[in-house]
Enzyme design. Structure first.
Site, PDB file in Angstrom:
ATOM      1  N   ASP A   1      -7.391   4.679  -5.200  1.00 16.64           N
ATOM      2  CA  ASP A   1      -6.539   4.169  -6.134  1.00 16.64           C
ATOM      3  C   ASP A   1      -7.148   4.676  -7.651  1.00 16.64           C
ATOM      4  O   ASP A   1      -7.957   4.220  -8.111  1.00 16.64           O
ATOM      5  CB  ASP A   1      -6.166   2.545  -6.076  1.00 16.64           C
ATOM      6  CG  ASP A   1      -4.946   2.365  -6.786  1.00 16.64           C
ATOM      7  OD1 ASP A   1      -4.741   2.392  -7.955  1.00 16.64           O
ATOM      8  OD2 ASP A   1      -3.874   2.251  -5.965  1.00 16.64           O
TER       9      ASP A   1
ATOM     10  N   SER B   1      -1.059   5.552  -9.038  1.00 15.16           N
ATOM     11  CA  SER B   1      -0.601   4.579  -7.752  1.00 15.16           C
ATOM     12  C   SER B   1       0.939   4.738  -7.794  1.00 15.16           C
ATOM     13  O   SER B   1       1.489   5.641  -7.489  1.00 15.16           O
ATOM     14  CB  SER B   1      -1.088   3.122  -8.098  1.00 15.16           C
ATOM     15  OG  SER B   1      -1.154   2.522  -6.716  1.00 15.16           O
TER      16      SER B   1
END
Length: 326
Positions: free
Chosen positions: A193, A81
């Site tokens: 993610d 991320s």
């Protein structure tokens, strides 16, 4: 008298010679010990595992800045991320000061392309383009050092580690927070993610060949309060889901750095300088532990190399002894 002495002397010499002859039959000369040549070891590889945390990710820059100031440069980088964004820039060849300049100049609107009714509020293409521009449009395999961006396969929930291909697209996939960003389709597979399965990508850094892994954990810790706002709610939900996985993977790191950024919100870009400073502080406090880990890894590598060389030398000696004599 002289004759008797001569007789006794002769008997003494004969007895001594007999004893020496008998002793020669018992004592055997030990074979020479095999010569052990320890091969020259390759340089120790230090890996950075940069965790996710949205705006908290600016802390990674502070960590790298302090590591570089103390002569420690990562050889491989893995990011999840927000960590994948900083990791990609660092792997491209930027130093911490250059990344800090980029961070200060960053307009968050330039990486936030809102698109309603599409599986997420933010498309993510702007982030992809930003990263590719910063790394000179180089694919991952052409960056200055090995880099991995960690994402999650939406169809199976498995971890995906991108080490080849479009750098910006891999970072976009790694950063696609469910419900906030649209899933990213790569090769017919949808990705979200990486923090869902690997909040701090320690294992990915090991896969890149790191001997020592320095992990940076900036994830939000559940503190008994309920977050407000969409980003805060989604962020805390992912944190709760990934907490157990995160603890297990962090245990496999050699050093874990935890900047004090829990009070910084997921979208609080205004506190980027605070996050960088907290990263510097946390890295400085961890320097003794980092140096200890590096020394321990070097000692272990040397001991392993010596043991391997000794075993090889002993095996060669046995083979020579068993070989037929000419």
């Amino acid at each position: 008298m002289n004759f008797a002495r001569c007789i006794r002397l002769a008997l003494f010499v004969a007895a001594f010679a007999l004893l020496a002859a008998c002793g020669g039959e018992v004592v055997k000369q030990a074979p020479p010990a095999p010569t052990v040549a320890v091969p020259q070891l390759p340089p120790l590889k230090i890996g950075l595992a940069l965790g996710g945390g949205a705006a908290k990710g600016f802390a990674h820059i502070g960590v790298i800045k302090m590591l570089e100031a103390n002569g420690i440069r990562a050889d491989v980088v893995a990011g999840t991320s927000a960590g994948s964004v900083v990791g990609a820039l660092y792997a491209s060849g930027m130093d911490a000061f250059e990344m800090q300049q980029k961070a200060v100049a960053l307009d968050e609107k330039s990486i936030r392309d809102v698109k309603l009714f599409s599986g997420g509020l933010i498309e993510g293409k702007a982030l992809q383009d930003y990263v590719n521009t910063q790394v000179g449009n180089k694919p991952i395999e052409k960056l200055g050092k090995p880099f991995a961006a960690v994402a999650t396969r939406l169809d199976t929930g498995e971890r995906a580690v991108f080490v080849l291909g479009n750098t910006g697209q891999a970072v976009r996939a790694s950063s696609s927070v469910p419900g906030v960003f649209q899933p990213v389709t790569i090769g017919g597979v949808n990705y979200v993610d990486g923090g869902v399965v690997s909040p701090v990508p320690v294992d990915a850094a090991r896969q890149l060949g790191a001997d020592v892994v320095i992990a940076v954990d900036i994830s939000r810790k559940v503190d008994g309060t309920s977050p407000s706002g969409m980003f805060g709610i989604v962020g805390q939900s992912i944190t709760i889901m990934g907490q157990q996985l995160g603890r297990q993977e962090l245990a496999r790191a050699d050093v874990v750095i935890r900047p004090q950024v829990n009070a910084i919100g997921a979208a609080d870009f205004e506190q980027r300088n605070t996050a960088i400073m907290q990263g510097e502080r946390a890295a400085l406090a961890a320097m003794p532990q980092i140096r200890t880990a590096i020394d321990a890894a070097n000692r272990k590598r040397y001991a392993d190399a010596v043991q391997k060389a000794q075993m090889a030398a002993q095996q060669q000696a046995v083979q020579r002894a068993a070989a037929p004599k000419p």
